[in-house]
Design an enzyme around this catalytic site. Sequence first.
Site, PDB file in Angstrom:
ATOM      1  N   HIS A   7       0.822  -1.217   0.000  1.00 47.66           N
ATOM      2  CA  HIS A   7       0.000   0.000   0.000  1.00 47.66           C
ATOM      3  C   HIS A   7       0.854   1.264   0.000  1.00 47.66           C
ATOM      4  CE1 HIS A   7       0.174   0.900   4.432  1.00 47.66           C
ATOM      5  NE2 HIS A   7       0.210  -0.392   4.574  1.00 47.66           N
ATOM      6  N   ASP A  24       6.162   1.085   6.657  1.00 49.97           N
ATOM      7  CA  ASP A  24       4.740   0.742   6.476  1.00 49.97           C
ATOM      8  C   ASP A  24       4.074   1.799   5.624  1.00 49.97           C
ATOM      9  OD1 ASP A  24       2.202  -0.235   6.627  1.00 49.97           O
ATOM     10  OD2 ASP A  24       1.908   0.244   8.743  1.00 49.97           O
ATOM     11  N   GLU A  60      -5.145   1.838   2.628  1.00 52.01           N
ATOM     12  CA  GLU A  60      -5.141   0.574   3.378  1.00 52.01           C
ATOM     13  C   GLU A  60      -5.370   0.845   4.851  1.00 52.01           C
ATOM     14  OE1 GLU A  60      -3.379  -2.634   5.900  1.00 52.01           O
ATOM     15  OE2 GLU A  60      -2.826  -0.520   5.818  1.00 52.01           O
ATOM     16  N   GLU A  61      -4.732   1.910   5.338  1.00 50.82           N
ATOM     17  CA  GLU A  61      -4.761   2.172   6.781  1.00 50.82           C
ATOM     18  C   GLU A  61      -6.157   2.507   7.291  1.00 50.82           C
ATOM     19  OE1 GLU A  61      -2.428   1.255   8.478  1.00 50.82           O
ATOM     20  OE2 GLU A  61      -0.488   1.620   7.519  1.00 50.82           O
ATOM     21  N   ASP A  67       3.436  -6.298   3.431  1.00 46.33           N
ATOM     22  CA  ASP A  67       3.007  -5.246   4.350  1.00 46.33           C
ATOM     23  C   ASP A  67       3.345  -5.603   5.793  1.00 46.33           C
ATOM     24  OD1 ASP A  67       1.875  -2.946   5.347  1.00 46.33           O
ATOM     25  OD2 ASP A  67      -0.186  -3.644   5.177  1.00 46.33           O
ATOM     26  N   HIS A  82       3.495   2.577  12.596  1.00 48.01           N
ATOM     27  CA  HIS A  82       2.537   3.645  12.887  1.00 48.01           C
ATOM     28  C   HIS A  82       3.070   4.677  13.880  1.00 48.01           C
ATOM     29  CE1 HIS A  82      -1.116   0.852  11.760  1.00 48.01           C
ATOM     30  NE2 HIS A  82      -0.209   0.935  10.802  1.00 48.01           N
TER      31      HIS A  82
HETATM   32 ZN   LIG Z   1       0.719  -1.404   6.376  1.00 51.45          ZN
END
Ligand SMILES: [Zn+2]
Length: 490
Positions: free
Chosen positions: A303, A315, A349-350, A377, A448
């Site tokens: 993503h 990420d 995606e998130e 991912d 994140h």
């Molecule tokens: Zn991810």
Amino acid sequence: MGVRRNFIVLWTVALTLVVCDVSNNKIEDDDKLITKKRTLSECNLPTKLKTEIASYASTVEKIINAAVNGSFKGVTYQELSLFVDTFGNRIAGSQNLENAIDYMINKSIANGLDNVHGEEVQVPHWVRGFESATLVEPRNASISILGLGNSVGTPPEGILAEVLVVKSFDDLQSKAEQAKGKIVVYNEDFVSYGSTVIYRGKGATEASKVGAVASLIRSITPFSLNTPHTGMQTYGQNVTKIPTACITLEDAHFLQRLQDEGRTIKILLKMEAHTLPDKTSRNVVAEIEGTEHPEKVVIVSGHIDSWDVGNGAMDDGGGFFISWAALALLKSLGLKAKRTVRAIFWTAEEFGYVGAYQYATRHANETDNFIFMMESDSGTFDPVGLQYSAGTTGGCIIQEVMKLLAPINATRTRQSPSVGSDIEIWTSEGVPGGSLDTENDKYFWYHHSNADTLEVENPQSLDKNTALWASVAYVLADLSIDFPRETTDG
Ligand SMILES: [Zn+2]
Ligand SMILES: *[C@@H]1O[C@H](CO)[C@@H](O)[C@H](O)[C@H]1NC(C)=O
Ligand SMILES: *[C@@H]1O[C@H](CO)[C@@H](O)[C@H](O)[C@H]1NC(C)=O
Ligand SMILES: *[C@@H]1O[C@H](CO)[C@@H](O)[C@H](O)[C@H]1NC(C)=O
Ligand SMILES: *[C@@H]1O[C@H](CO)[C@@H](O)[C@H](O)[C@H]1NC(C)=O
Ligand SMILES: *[C@@H]1O[C@H](CO)[C@@H](O)[C@H](O)[C@H]1NC(C)=O
Ligand SMILES: *[C@@H]1O[C@H](CO)[C@@H](O)[C@H](O)[C@H]1NC(C)=O
């Protein structure tokens, strides 16, 4: 092809499979199930098929040499650096994400890839704004927070309230009558990402149900250098939406100690978080068209969006970049498979696989032609192999294919009920798929958070991942048989 498919089905019956579960220490991105390890101790694939797979050794060697020690050495890292330094983080709804998408479309066209285009998707547009949490009793201290996706904000003057620390949802229930009007702090133990993330996902909802005015959740990570980690949360139906953020592991422990010491704790929480109308974003698609069955597709993906903190280098910068690099590498080597190899960079995606769901809907009539779907991912650390979701014959084929990756020591295969985030939309419906398996023990240290920067990525590991990705996609797209889609797995 039809004939060959039948031939594979017949062979399935003859297979012997030994299943063994070992302790799960696999880590996964985004609300997924526990991964189980499975060893195919014995496979009885037809000799002809094994020989055919083995015959790809020289091609795979060529791919590996180019990526690890040739024309493509260092390219994935260099290009990822340029990308990350240019755009930084790329949250859904942001102009930054759309600029990054334009950039990847331009780059893929410049690489000479086929059918490069974006496919429009409406995505959520959540904006963090300013946020702070200040302990004001029993003493003044600043508490690091990151608001959670979809959270509402506080009034401008903030919310000043007493704190109730709980260890679990059960603990919250047993203290329900104390929660009213308070800020509920979850100091849950980290078990695994997949099982603990429910506190992030549902913490605000459960706190709201017992009358809390806000909720703060210990970040979902096994390790912390005082770093909060954001992520998605969803309000349940009919509950009052209360502001919610993650706090650090250190502060969760600190607040727990204050409560255990019998002190009254008060926090002033200020958050400007709000949601704007949906924005138009795009999934990015690029291909190397198949020479014999262009309609049949092996998909590699990751993503392109990220959270709005750190740089989204891990990420999923590295994760989607190896899908770009795999195609660019195959193209530069002039390797065209019988079937199409398609790269997809998912958007949003998130915020709940928004781009992937849109793709699934729009391409529903193509699903039968999705031969094998791949997603990276969960980090692009040193590769160890491939996790896969497939039937028994498929598993045996994967095992043979991964033997070709011996030159980079990435031959491990593990069957998993959960091989991706975005591609689970398909794999849960029986489309075979695989995800990159790497030495990702530290993935959730960075995930994140502001620590998700290029420092996490390594040029040599990225080269190997690109080699693995290109090799697996090419071989599965080029085999004389379609990868078997078996409905059950013994
Ligand atoms: Zn991810
Ligand atoms: C890289 O290529 C050089 C020159 O062909 C060769 O000497 C060296 O052994 C190779 N290294 C690896 C790790 O393959
Ligand atoms: C992409 O290419 C178009 C057309 O050449 C150009 O106008 C645009 O500025 C490029 N965008 C990026 C982000 O590189
Ligand atoms: C805590 O901070 C507030 C506001 O900045 C200030 O008025 C108060 O005196 C401080 N309390 C202590 C104990 O330092
Ligand atoms: C929410 O409220 C509506 C209308 O009262 C009701 O039909 C629905 O079942 C409620 N949902 C939940 C989860 O309580
Ligand atoms: C799927 O549907 C789209 C739009 O309706 C069409 O353009 C495309 O050719 C179809 N693909 C297949 C494989 O049937
Ligand atoms: C190969 O990878 C395994 C993990 O999959 C590791 O234990 C082993 O040390 C590696 N061997 C080499 C030579 O790097």
